[in-house]
Design an enzyme around this catalytic site. Structure first.
Site, mmCIF file in Angstrom:
data_model
loop_
_atom_site.group_PDB
_atom_site.id
_atom_site.type_symbol
_atom_site.label_atom_id
_atom_site.label_comp_id
_atom_site.label_asym_id
_atom_site.label_seq_id
_atom_site.Cartn_x
_atom_site.Cartn_y
_atom_site.Cartn_z
ATOM 1 N N ARG A 49 0.656 -1.367 -0.064
ATOM 2 C CA ARG A 49 -0.147 -0.011 -0.056
ATOM 3 C C ARG A 49 0.836 1.383 -0.211
ATOM 4 N NH1 ARG A 49 -2.979 -2.302 -2.297
ATOM 5 N NH2 ARG A 49 -4.722 -3.717 -1.167
ATOM 6 N N HIS A 51 -9.147 -3.771 -9.193
ATOM 7 C CA HIS A 51 -8.108 -3.478 -9.939
ATOM 8 C C HIS A 51 -8.375 -2.840 -11.491
ATOM 9 C CE1 HIS A 51 -5.040 -2.895 -6.921
ATOM 10 N NE2 HIS A 51 -5.446 -3.951 -6.417
ATOM 11 N N GLU A 93 -3.678 -12.088 -18.309
ATOM 12 C CA GLU A 93 -3.540 -12.700 -16.920
ATOM 13 C C GLU A 93 -2.345 -13.977 -17.196
ATOM 14 O OE1 GLU A 93 -7.037 -13.980 -14.996
ATOM 15 O OE2 GLU A 93 -8.016 -12.206 -15.274
ATOM 16 N N ASP A 99 2.161 -6.214 -13.072
ATOM 17 C CA ASP A 99 1.970 -6.081 -11.802
ATOM 18 C C ASP A 99 1.591 -7.223 -11.231
ATOM 19 O OD1 ASP A 99 1.354 -5.037 -9.341
ATOM 20 O OD2 ASP A 99 0.260 -3.516 -10.124
ATOM 21 N N THR A 109 -0.026 -10.898 -12.730
ATOM 22 C CA THR A 109 0.616 -12.132 -12.094
ATOM 23 C C THR A 109 -0.284 -12.805 -11.045
ATOM 24 O OG1 THR A 109 1.987 -11.059 -10.630
ATOM 25 C CG2 THR A 109 2.778 -11.500 -12.861
ATOM 26 N N LYS A 133 2.842 2.168 -5.188
ATOM 27 C CA LYS A 133 3.519 1.764 -6.347
ATOM 28 C C LYS A 133 2.780 1.672 -7.579
ATOM 29 C CE LYS A 133 4.096 -3.025 -4.252
ATOM 30 N NZ LYS A 133 3.296 -2.538 -3.261
#
Length: 174
Positions: free
Chosen positions: A15, A53, A65, A87, A38, A18
């Site tokens: 958190r 997200h 994915e 990410d 990932t 980034k």
């Protein structure tokens, strides 16, 4: 911003901002945006997080994915007209460890792909070495692998940024 980034690693704690920083940097460019996720949705909490997200990224992003074969996903999606954001490397590390993959070989391939990519790349990863020493062998092994992978990627990219409390700090440029 008019120049596209060559490659960037964004590090930070949980958190720390980034992912938001990486997304903002990517969206500043007039390129196709490809998000390589990932994460694996093994439980309801992670499924909810993944949905949240995706919504936050919006329709400009195309999501791929790929929890294991990150190198192939980068090769398949990297081109001069696309910016690829991965990410995150931390989840990829745990996926690789749990699958008993050869991390040394995979990291070398990842480094090679970063150096040869035809389009810009942004990687997000947790900085795991700033906390207390984990109390069990698996957690210590994970911390060590994650730190080593961050070092390999930091060497291959052209810029490294660390985020702390939502504030980006330039670690290395060029």
């Amino acid at each position: 911003m008019t120049d596209r980034p060559a490659s960037l690693l964004v590090l930070g704690g949980a958190r720390s901002g980034k992912s938001r920083y990486a997304q903002t940097r990517a969206e500043a460019f007039d390129l196709e945006l490809v998000f390589i996720a990932t994460a694996q949705a093994f439980d309801d909490e992670m499924r909810d997080r993944i949905v949240r997200h995706r919504v936050d990224r919006g329709p400009r992003w195309r999501t791929v994915e790929e929890p294991i074969d990150l190198v192939e996903a980068i090769v398949a999606n990297s081109n001069p007209r696309a910016l690829v954001l991965v990410d995150c490397l931390t989840l990829w590390t745990s996926n690789m460890m749990l699958g008993h993959h050869d991390l040394t070989k995979c990291c070398q391939k990842l480094s090679d792909v970063i150096m040869a990519a035809s389009g810009p790349l942004i990687f997000v990863s947790n900085e795991t070495g700033l906390g207390i020493v984990p109390d069990n062998a698996l957690a210590r092994q994970f911390r060590d692998h994650a730190g080593w992978i961050n070092q390999v990627v930091a060497t291959a990219v052209s810029e490294v940024v660390m985020t702390i409390a939502g504030i980006p700090l330039l670690v290395r440029s060029g």
